[in-house]
Design a protein around this motif. Structure first.
Motif, short mmCIF file in Angstrom:
data_model
loop_
_atom_site.label_atom_id
_atom_site.label_comp_id
_atom_site.label_asym_id
_atom_site.label_seq_id
_atom_site.Cartn_x
_atom_site.Cartn_y
_atom_site.Cartn_z
N LYS A 187 0.83 -1.20 0.00
CA LYS A 187 0.00 0.00 0.00
C LYS A 187 0.87 1.25 0.00
N PRO A 188 0.48 2.26 -0.78
CA PRO A 188 1.22 3.52 -0.73
C PRO A 188 1.17 4.12 0.68
N ARG A 189 2.23 4.80 1.04
CA ARG A 189 2.28 5.47 2.34
C ARG A 189 2.14 6.97 2.14
N ARG A 190 1.21 7.54 2.88
CA ARG A 190 0.98 8.98 2.78
C ARG A 190 1.17 9.63 4.15
N GLN A 191 1.32 10.93 4.12
CA GLN A 191 1.48 11.69 5.35
C GLN A 191 0.44 12.80 5.40
N GLY A 192 0.21 13.29 6.58
CA GLY A 192 -0.73 14.39 6.74
C GLY A 192 -0.47 15.11 8.04
N HIS A 193 -1.14 16.25 8.22
CA HIS A 193 -1.02 17.03 9.45
C HIS A 193 -2.43 17.33 9.96
N GLY A 194 -2.60 17.22 11.26
CA GLY A 194 -3.86 17.58 11.90
C GLY A 194 -3.60 18.60 12.99
N TRP A 195 -4.59 19.49 13.21
CA TRP A 195 -4.39 20.59 14.15
C TRP A 195 -5.48 20.60 15.22
N TRP A 196 -5.02 20.54 16.47
CA TRP A 196 -5.90 20.60 17.64
C TRP A 196 -5.85 22.05 18.14
N ILE A 197 -6.96 22.77 17.97
CA ILE A 197 -7.04 24.18 18.36
C ILE A 197 -7.92 24.27 19.59
N GLU A 198 -7.34 24.65 20.72
CA GLU A 198 -8.05 24.60 22.00
C GLU A 198 -8.25 26.00 22.57
N ARG A 258 -17.29 14.52 11.61
CA ARG A 258 -16.57 15.53 12.37
C ARG A 258 -15.10 15.13 12.45
N ALA A 259 -14.22 16.13 12.46
CA ALA A 259 -12.79 15.83 12.45
C ALA A 259 -12.02 17.04 12.93
N LEU A 260 -10.74 16.87 13.18
CA LEU A 260 -9.85 18.00 13.37
C LEU A 260 -9.53 18.61 12.01
N PRO A 261 -9.26 19.91 11.96
CA PRO A 261 -8.75 20.46 10.70
C PRO A 261 -7.48 19.70 10.31
N SER A 262 -7.32 19.43 9.04
CA SER A 262 -6.13 18.69 8.62
C SER A 262 -5.69 19.11 7.23
N SER A 263 -4.46 18.76 6.91
CA SER A 263 -3.91 19.04 5.59
C SER A 263 -4.42 18.01 4.60
#
Length: 359
Positions: free
Chosen positions: A234-245, A266-271
């Motif tokens: 499987k291809p490997r991917r990356q991402g970023h998620g942001w927890w804003i409190e 529903r989710a955290l904002p992410s790239s």
């Protein structure tokens, strides 16, 4: 291929075994009844796609308690259904579930069509689900082939064409042994056999009712079937998620687009999720990276999500649509597993920061 008399014997032997040993499941009618509730059969079949019976049980109970009829489900809010589905995975199923329920309620007076053809015309209902509901709920003769049935039949007939190409022969062989009467019981009996006896590893051939007719058993190599093509990495991917409190104990959640991965959840904002994701956060703040990244495997790729957390002032509102959700009730947000684990990683990171600050 077995001769006609042998195929009849297979059905007879399996149904006799099912009459004695059928699993008791909340969506099933007893053996021989052929009167299962179409709504419950359909709901269970959608939930069971690529998911175990053990995992589905609590979700099925929760759904049928909250939405006991297809009309009740059709009237539900999208967000409520998506939140109730959270953790079950393959979230397109939840969107299809709502679309189908609303079509049955609006176009069919809340009554499911009782034929494969009619069921296939419903949104999100594929060939397998239509066959399963037609056979199990309405007693129609239909050829029902899930992963368990696929394995049983591949062994029974020693079908050595590698999957997925071998599925044509497997379906034809399943058709040959499916009886005209009690097709629903037969389908469920085959599922039970694959789940409890003819398992993927270490099949219990000694107690199998079909052992005398099983070509793979007679060849002393049942575990060799079905033959599977070599898996591609499987291809490997990356991402970023942001927890804003926020200082009052709320975190900023967004709703993912309806189309795409984890659509409508529903989710955290992410790239974006790619080989080189955009690491630009949604707003300026003092960001901390929570370790380790959250590893998650989707159907077609694996993802490493780096999670960043920051505190913002009480008057700050991140760009775009979203909502402030109380962190104390984050378990009620219906976050998909990826983002639920991201929340856990952030909680642990904050604990470690507080501990280090006291040193």
């Amino acid at each position: 291929m077995h001769v006609e008399g042998s195929t009849r014997k297979i059905a007879q032997d399996l149904l006799a075994h099912y009459d004695r040993h059928a699993r008791r499941l909340p969506w099933r009618a007893p053996p021989g009844a052929n009167a299962a509730d179409p709504y419950r059969v359909w709901l269970s079949e959608v939930m069971l796609q690529q998911t175990t019976v053990a995992a589905v049980g609590p979700y099925f109970a929760k759904f049928t308690d909250r939405w006991p009829t297809v009309e009740a489900l059709a009237a539900a809010e999208d967000a409520d259904v998506m939140a109730a589905w959270a953790g079950l995975g393959y979230y397109a199923r939840a969107r299809n579930l709502l679309a189908c329920a609303r079509a049955v309620a609006a176009d069919h007076g809340g009554i499911f069509p009782d034929t494969e053809e009619g069921l296939r015309a419903l949104p999100g209902v594929g060939a397998y689900t239509a066959a399963a509901v037609a056979a199990i709920a309405f007693g129609r003769r239909a050829v029902v082939v899930d992963a368990n049935v696929e394995r049983v039949v591949a062994r029974l007939f020693a079908i050595d064409t590698p999957l997925p190409a071998g599925r044509t022969a497997i379906r034809a062989a399943t058709d040959a042994i499916t009886p005209d009467l009690r097709a629903g019981d037969f389908a469920q009996a085959m599922m039970d056999l694959g789940a409890t006896i003819c398992t993927a590893r270490s099949p219990a051939c000694g107690i199998c009712p079909l052992r005398p007719d099983c070509a793979a058993f007679l060849a002393a190599d049942p575990a060799a079937f079905p033959v599977k093509a070599a898996k591609k990495a499987k291809p490997r991917r990356q991402g970023h998620g942001w927890w804003i409190e926020r200082p009052d104990g709320h975190v900023w959640l967004v709703r993912r687009p309806d189309k795409g991965m984890l659509g409508g959840m529903r989710a955290l904002p992410s790239s974006d999720w790619s080989d080189a994701p955009d690491a630009t956060p949604p707003l300026a703040a003092r960001w901390f990276r929570a370790e380790p990244p959250v590893a998650h495997v989707f159907t077609h790729f694996s993802l490493a999500l780096s999670v960043h957390h920051a505190h913002v002032g009480p008057d700050v509102t991140p760009p775009g649509a979203g909502e402030w959700w109380p962190i104390a009730r984050i378990g009620e947000a219906g976050l998909p597993t990826l983002f639920a684990r991201a929340a856990e990683v952030v909680a642990q990171a904050k604990k470690e920061m507080m501990h280090n600050a006291r040193q």
